[in-house]
Design an enzyme around this catalytic site. Structure first.
Site, PDB file in Angstrom:
ATOM      1  N   GLY A  46      17.554 -18.042  19.771  1.00  0.00           N
ATOM      2  CA  GLY A  46      18.592 -18.778  20.480  1.00  0.00           C
ATOM      3  C   GLY A  46      18.695 -20.194  19.954  1.00  0.00           C
ATOM      4  O   GLY A  46      17.736 -20.731  19.387  1.00  0.00           O
ATOM      5  N   GLN A  51      20.999 -28.995  19.735  1.00  0.00           N
ATOM      6  CA  GLN A  51      19.883 -28.958  18.782  1.00  0.00           C
ATOM      7  C   GLN A  51      20.326 -29.215  17.341  1.00  0.00           C
ATOM      8  O   GLN A  51      19.496 -29.460  16.468  1.00  0.00           O
ATOM      9  CB  GLN A  51      19.162 -27.603  18.854  1.00  0.00           C
ATOM     10  N   CYS A  94      10.287 -23.337  20.787  1.00  0.00           N
ATOM     11  CA  CYS A  94      11.586 -24.003  20.691  1.00  0.00           C
ATOM     12  C   CYS A  94      11.728 -24.561  19.275  1.00  0.00           C
ATOM     13  O   CYS A  94      10.812 -25.201  18.766  1.00  0.00           O
ATOM     14  CB  CYS A  94      11.659 -25.138  21.712  1.00  0.00           C
ATOM     15  N   LEU A  95      12.867 -24.301  18.655  1.00  0.00           N
ATOM     16  CA  LEU A  95      13.082 -24.760  17.278  1.00  0.00           C
ATOM     17  C   LEU A  95      13.040 -26.286  17.176  1.00  0.00           C
ATOM     18  O   LEU A  95      12.803 -26.826  16.099  1.00  0.00           O
ATOM     19  CB  LEU A  95      14.414 -24.226  16.743  1.00  0.00           C
ATOM     20  N   HIS A 136      16.502 -20.640  28.813  1.00  0.00           N
ATOM     21  CA  HIS A 136      15.959 -21.663  27.908  1.00  0.00           C
ATOM     22  C   HIS A 136      17.109 -22.467  27.270  1.00  0.00           C
ATOM     23  O   HIS A 136      17.073 -23.702  27.234  1.00  0.00           O
ATOM     24  CB  HIS A 136      15.114 -20.957  26.842  1.00  0.00           C
ATOM     25  N   GLU A 137      18.143 -21.754  26.794  1.00  0.00           N
ATOM     26  CA  GLU A 137      19.246 -22.436  26.109  1.00  0.00           C
ATOM     27  C   GLU A 137      20.117 -23.236  27.082  1.00  0.00           C
ATOM     28  O   GLU A 137      20.582 -24.334  26.746  1.00  0.00           O
ATOM     29  CB  GLU A 137      20.107 -21.439  25.320  1.00  0.00           C
ATOM     30  N   HIS A 140      18.662 -26.505  27.676  1.00  0.00           N
ATOM     31  CA  HIS A 140      18.968 -27.469  26.611  1.00  0.00           C
ATOM     32  C   HIS A 140      20.259 -28.232  26.918  1.00  0.00           C
ATOM     33  O   HIS A 140      20.372 -29.423  26.636  1.00  0.00           O
ATOM     34  CB  HIS A 140      19.151 -26.755  25.265  1.00  0.00           C
TER      35      HIS A 140
HETATM   36 NI    NI Z   1      14.766 -24.511  22.484  1.00  0.00          NI
END
Ligand code: NI
Length: 178
Positions: A46, A51, A94-95, A136-137, A140
Site C-alpha cells: 500500500g 508518502q 511502512c515504506l 494503515h493507508e 497516512h
Molecule cells: Ni505506511
C-alpha cells in the site's frame, strides 16, 4: 509511468493532513498509476500520496501478493464507514519508516467508500490483510503513522534514529525494506 521518490521519517510532510481530491482527471490518474508503480517497485502492499510528497487523499493497494495476477486498487477520498467487531493483530511495516515493524491490533473487517480512478463512487468490504492495509493507508491521510501505536519512549527512540540517519545521509536515498 514513473517511480517516485518515497519520503521517510522525519520529513514533516508525513504529519500533514491530506486534502480531499476535488476532481478526478488525467493528471490524478497519472499520479495514481505512478504511485502503483512506485509501490510495486518498493515493494509494498500500500502507498498513500503523502508518502510521495503529495498531501492529497489518494491511496493505492495490492494485497494479493501474486505477481502473475496483480489486483491494483486505487481509492480516492476513502472513507471508512464501518469497522467490524473482531480484531486482527498484524506486524506492520511502512515504506516511510524502513526497517521498523510495529504490532498493531485493528478491526479485521471494514466497509470503505471511495471514488475509483474514473471518479465513480464505490463501496467495498474488506477483511484480513486488505482491511489492515486500508486502515494503515487512511491513517497516512490524517498524518498518523505506525509509530504512534508505540509507547512514547519507543516512538521517540525511532524518531531520534531517523533524525540521526537523515543528518548522516543527506542526499542519499534511504533504503526501503518493506
Ligand atoms: Ni505506511
Amino acid at each position: 509511468m514513473a517511480i517516485l521518490p518515497i519520503i521517510t521519517l522525519p520529513d514533516p510532510v508525513l504529519r500533514k493532513n491530506s486534502a480531499p481530491v476535488e476532481r478526478v482527471d488525467d493528471d490524478l490518474r497519472k499520479l495514481a498509476d505512478n504511485m502503483l508503480e512506485t509501490m510495486y517497485d518498493a515493494p509494498g502492499v500500500g502507498l498513500a500520496a503523502v508518502q510521495v510528497g503529495i498531501p492529497r487523499r489518494i491511496i493505492v493497494l495490492d494485497t494479493s501478493k501474486d505477481e502473475d495476477n496483480p489486483t491494483p486498487l486505487v481509492l480516492i477520498n476513502p472513507e471508512i464507514v464501518t469497522l467490524g467487531p473482531e480484531l486482527r493483530l498484524h506486524e506492520e511495516g511502512c515504506l516511510s519508516i524502513p526497517d521498523v515493524q510495529v504490532e498493531i491490533e485493528r478491526p479485521s473487517t471494514l466497509t470503505v467508500r471511495y471514488l475509483d480512478r474514473d471518479g465513480k463512487p464505490q463501496e467495498m468490504t474488506a477483511e484480513g490483510l486488505l482491511a489492515t492495509a486500508i486502515q494503515h493507508e487512511v491513517d497516512h491521510l490524517d498524518g498518523k503513522l505506525i509509530i504512534d501505536f508505540l509507547s512514547r519512549l519507543k516512538r521517540d527512540m525511532v524518531i531520534r534514529k531517523f533524525k540521526k540517519l537523515a543528518k548522516g545521509e543527506t542526499g542519499k536515498a534511504p533504503q526501503a525494506a518493506t
